[in-house]
Motif scaffolding. Structure first.
Motif, PDB file in Angstrom:
ATOM      1  N   ALA A  60      -8.438  -2.837   7.996  1.00  0.00           N
ATOM      2  CA  ALA A  60      -7.198  -2.775   7.220  1.00  0.00           C
ATOM      3  C   ALA A  60      -7.307  -3.738   6.045  1.00  0.00           C
ATOM      4  CB  ALA A  60      -6.009  -3.146   8.094  1.00  0.00           C
ATOM      5  N   THR A  61      -6.989  -3.250   4.852  1.00  0.00           N
ATOM      6  CA  THR A  61      -7.134  -4.093   3.665  1.00  0.00           C
ATOM      7  C   THR A  61      -5.997  -5.098   3.515  1.00  0.00           C
ATOM      8  OG1 THR A  61      -5.924  -2.558   2.238  1.00  0.00           O
ATOM      9  CG2 THR A  61      -8.303  -2.208   2.484  1.00  0.00           C
ATOM     10  N   GLY A  62      -4.827  -4.804   4.100  1.00  0.00           N
ATOM     11  CA  GLY A  62      -3.678  -5.684   3.919  1.00  0.00           C
ATOM     12  C   GLY A  62      -2.979  -5.507   2.596  1.00  0.00           C
ATOM     13  N   LEU A  63      -3.369  -4.500   1.804  1.00  0.00           N
ATOM     14  CA  LEU A  63      -2.690  -4.245   0.534  1.00  0.00           C
ATOM     15  C   LEU A  63      -1.292  -3.681   0.796  1.00  0.00           C
ATOM     16  CD1 LEU A  63      -5.588  -2.580  -1.466  1.00  0.00           C
ATOM     17  CD2 LEU A  63      -4.715  -4.909  -1.714  1.00  0.00           C
ATOM     18  N   PRO A  64      -0.346  -3.927  -0.086  1.00  0.00           N
ATOM     19  CA  PRO A  64       1.011  -3.403   0.107  1.00  0.00           C
ATOM     20  C   PRO A  64       1.010  -1.885   0.213  1.00  0.00           C
ATOM     21  CG  PRO A  64       0.958  -5.025  -1.673  1.00  0.00           C
ATOM     22  CD  PRO A  64      -0.457  -4.737  -1.327  1.00  0.00           C
ATOM     23  N   ALA A  65       1.958  -1.371   0.987  1.00  0.00           N
ATOM     24  CA  ALA A  65       2.082   0.076   1.136  1.00  0.00           C
ATOM     25  C   ALA A  65       2.321   0.723  -0.215  1.00  0.00           C
ATOM     26  CB  ALA A  65       3.225   0.406   2.088  1.00  0.00           C
ATOM     27  N   SER A  66       1.724   1.889  -0.422  1.00  0.00           N
ATOM     28  CA  SER A  66       1.828   2.569  -1.708  1.00  0.00           C
ATOM     29  C   SER A  66       1.858   4.070  -1.471  1.00  0.00           C
ATOM     30  CB  SER A  66       0.638   2.211  -2.601  1.00  0.00           C
ATOM     31  OG  SER A  66       0.589   3.055  -3.742  1.00  0.00           O
ATOM     32  N   PRO A  67       2.628   4.810  -2.253  1.00  0.00           N
ATOM     33  CA  PRO A  67       2.622   6.273  -2.109  1.00  0.00           C
ATOM     34  C   PRO A  67       1.348   6.914  -2.651  1.00  0.00           C
ATOM     35  CG  PRO A  67       4.032   5.624  -3.937  1.00  0.00           C
ATOM     36  CD  PRO A  67       3.619   4.360  -3.244  1.00  0.00           C
ATOM     37  N   SER A  68       0.563   6.152  -3.385  1.00  0.00           N
ATOM     38  CA  SER A  68      -0.645   6.706  -3.989  1.00  0.00           C
ATOM     39  C   SER A  68      -1.710   6.962  -2.927  1.00  0.00           C
ATOM     40  CB  SER A  68      -1.213   5.750  -5.035  1.00  0.00           C
ATOM     41  OG  SER A  68      -2.488   6.198  -5.472  1.00  0.00           O
ATOM     42  N   ARG A  69      -2.316   8.140  -2.963  1.00  0.00           N
ATOM     43  CA  ARG A  69      -3.402   8.455  -2.046  1.00  0.00           C
ATOM     44  C   ARG A  69      -4.645   7.626  -2.374  1.00  0.00           C
ATOM     45  NH1 ARG A  69      -5.012  14.030  -2.849  1.00  0.00           N
ATOM     46  NH2 ARG A  69      -6.192  13.822  -0.899  1.00  0.00           N
ATOM     47  N   PHE A  70      -4.691   7.034  -3.556  1.00  0.00           N
ATOM     48  CA  PHE A  70      -5.857   6.252  -3.963  1.00  0.00           C
ATOM     49  C   PHE A  70      -5.771   4.790  -3.516  1.00  0.00           C
ATOM     50  CE2 PHE A  70      -5.771   9.865  -6.809  1.00  0.00           C
ATOM     51  CZ  PHE A  70      -7.103  10.250  -6.852  1.00  0.00           C
ATOM     52  N   ALA A  71      -4.618   4.388  -2.981  1.00  0.00           N
ATOM     53  CA  ALA A  71      -4.488   3.011  -2.494  1.00  0.00           C
ATOM     54  C   ALA A  71      -5.334   2.842  -1.235  1.00  0.00           C
ATOM     55  CB  ALA A  71      -3.027   2.695  -2.198  1.00  0.00           C
ATOM     56  N   ALA A  72      -6.186   1.837  -1.248  1.00  0.00           N
ATOM     57  CA  ALA A  72      -7.128   1.646  -0.130  1.00  0.00           C
ATOM     58  C   ALA A  72      -6.446   0.875   0.995  1.00  0.00           C
ATOM     59  CB  ALA A  72      -8.362   0.906  -0.619  1.00  0.00           C
ATOM     60  N   GLN A  73      -5.705   1.571   1.847  1.00  0.00           N
ATOM     61  CA  GLN A  73      -5.052   0.921   2.981  1.00  0.00           C
ATOM     62  C   GLN A  73      -6.035   0.617   4.105  1.00  0.00           C
ATOM     63  OE1 GLN A  73      -1.857   0.010   2.719  1.00  0.00           O
ATOM     64  NE2 GLN A  73      -1.857   0.928   0.680  1.00  0.00           N
ATOM     65  N   GLN A  74      -7.017   1.492   4.288  1.00  0.00           N
ATOM     66  CA  GLN A  74      -8.031   1.317   5.319  1.00  0.00           C
ATOM     67  C   GLN A  74      -9.403   1.596   4.712  1.00  0.00           C
ATOM     68  OE1 GLN A  74      -7.343   0.432   8.556  1.00  0.00           O
ATOM     69  NE2 GLN A  74      -5.115   0.571   8.395  1.00  0.00           N
ATOM     70  N   LEU A  75     -10.381   0.803   5.132  1.00  0.00           N
ATOM     71  CA  LEU A  75     -11.774   1.053   4.786  1.00  0.00           C
ATOM     72  C   LEU A  75     -12.531   1.443   6.044  1.00  0.00           C
ATOM     73  CD1 LEU A  75     -12.542  -2.006   2.462  1.00  0.00           C
ATOM     74  CD2 LEU A  75     -11.687   0.251   1.819  1.00  0.00           C
ATOM     75  N   VAL A  76     -13.540   2.258   5.871  1.00  0.00           N
ATOM     76  CA  VAL A  76     -14.423   2.646   6.969  1.00  0.00           C
ATOM     77  C   VAL A  76     -15.850   2.271   6.580  1.00  0.00           C
ATOM     78  CG1 VAL A  76     -15.287   4.528   8.410  1.00  0.00           C
ATOM     79  CG2 VAL A  76     -12.904   4.536   7.648  1.00  0.00           C
ATOM     80  N   PHE A  77     -16.525   1.566   7.472  1.00  0.00           N
ATOM     81  CA  PHE A  77     -17.923   1.176   7.301  1.00  0.00           C
ATOM     82  C   PHE A  77     -18.734   1.831   8.415  1.00  0.00           C
ATOM     83  CE2 PHE A  77     -15.065  -2.279   6.330  1.00  0.00           C
ATOM     84  CZ  PHE A  77     -15.537  -2.896   5.182  1.00  0.00           C
TER      85      PHE A  77
END
Length: 378
Positions: free
Chosen positions: A91-108
């Motif tokens: 989880a990136t911890g970035l604020p919630a955003s309606p944009s699909r481009f907001a990186a809420q989760q990363l996968v490695f």
């Protein structure tokens, strides 16, 4: 189990064990606390937590050789390969955003094949933001995807069957493997609540599936080989995986030849002393014996110096547990992983053998060592 330093993506500095240092900072915010694990839901992702991983390791041999009891028709030892595939959700911890481009989760993801006879390790790694059909960590059951790499679970909760597909043109390897449960889920710690330090929030939810029957196809340099062997699967999620007083850990997950399963881990301070420890032992068909923090001792033996990172790793250990004393030895030294292209930094993880006090080999499994090339950042 694990992971590394900082990467930058979508304008945020993100720890591979989770989000920016400021997010999830308050212990009261943790969603990891003692509770019953519920399956199949807990096989899936827990996106409210800081970090999570699904981790499969094991050994493989040609099917005919493995069926013949570890020997070829000519009497020579068959080729032995170690493998690892791990998917991380962070989880990136970035604020919630309606944009699909907001990186809420990363996968490695990391994938490795180790050729014991050739003393060669092939490795590849990937990273992407979740979404757009490129990367995903599904809730409700195990289903992780990163481009054409995948790991999925099916079947009843007490009869899991995992499938994984990995292909690396750069590494010259691919595998399509299935892992079938032969034993019940093993809950690590206190019914799946695994402490990483003395404070209540220094903990994870953690379960294992040892003694998985592995089969499938391993391809090296374009040449496919039908293989079978044994695997170990871990799933762990946490907000605070490493205490401030620790720099890394030493961990083993071992499938013993008699059907038993042995886990042992210690978290290390910067001076090499033990900060916290734990683990478990389960005989085939028996109950789990979880280890307290004062019941596990790792004593380093022979070391190997990495020419890439300059880190010095103990590749032989004496491990003392309530279940017995064991000698752990890497099957070859050159099993350090350079993960600077994904989760950041170096760590050592590889196929190892375990011997009892008489010197008899009693199992195979994986040894992982982090924090030797620099403090593990969480």
């Amino acid at each position: 189990m694990q992971r590394r330093e900082f990467i930058a993506m979508a304008g945020a500095a993100v720890s591979p064990l989770g989000s920016p240092e400021t997010a999830f900072a308050a212990p009261a915010d943790t969603s990891v606390r003692p509770r019953p694990l519920v399956f199949p839901a807990d096989f899936g992702a827990h996106p409210a937590t800081r970090t999570e991983w699904w981790y499969a390791t094991g050994w493989l041999q040609a099917q005919d050789a493995a069926s013949a009891g570890n020997a070829t028709a000519q009497g020579a030892a068959p080729a032995l390969y170690g493998f690892q595939v791990t998917f991380f959700r962070s989880a990136t911890g970035l604020p919630a955003s309606p944009s699909r481009f907001a990186a809420q989760q990363l996968v490695f993801a990391h994938a490795v094949v180790g050729d014991v006879a050739g003393r060669r390790q092939r490795h590849d790694q990937r990273i992407a933001r979740a979404g757009f059909g490129i990367a995903d960590a599904a809730e409700g059951d195990t289903g992780v995807l990163l481009r054409d790499w995948s790991l999925r679970r099916a079947g009843a909760a007490d009869a899991s069957r995992y499938t994984t597909r990995v292909a690396s043109e750069r590494g010259g390897f691919a595998f399509e493997l299935a892992f079938a449960a032969t034993q019940p889920v093993l809950l690590q710690g206190e019914a799946g609540f695994s402490r990483k330090g003395p404070k209540p929030f220094q903990a994870s939810h953690y379960y294992s599936e040892p003694q998985l029957r592995a089969s499938g196809t391993l391809t090296l340099d374009g040449k496919p080989l039908a293989v079978q062997g044994r695997a170990w699967f871990d799933h762990e999620w946490s907000d605070h995986a490493l205490a401030d007083d620790a720099v890394g850990w030493d961990w083993i997950g071992i499938n013993l030849d008699d059907g038993s399963a042995l886990t042992a881990v210690r978290h290390r301070r910067a001076d090499g002393t033990q900060f916290y420890a734990g683990g478990s032992f389960r005989a085939a068909g028996g109950p789990v014996r979880n280890f307290g923090p004062d019941e596990v001792r790792f004593v380093a033996g022979r070391r190997w110096a990495s020419p890439a990172s300059q880190a010095s790793y103990p590749v032989e250990w004496a491990v003392e547990t309530p279940a017995g004393r064991y000698r752990v030895r890497a099957l070859f030294d050159e099993q350090e992983l350079d993960s600077r292209g994904s989760t950041g930094g170096f760590y050592w993880e590889g196929l190892s053998e375990v011997r009892d006090e008489s010197g008899r080999r009693v199992g195979l499994g994986y040894l992982e060592m982090t924090g030797y090339a620099g403090r593990l950042r969480t």
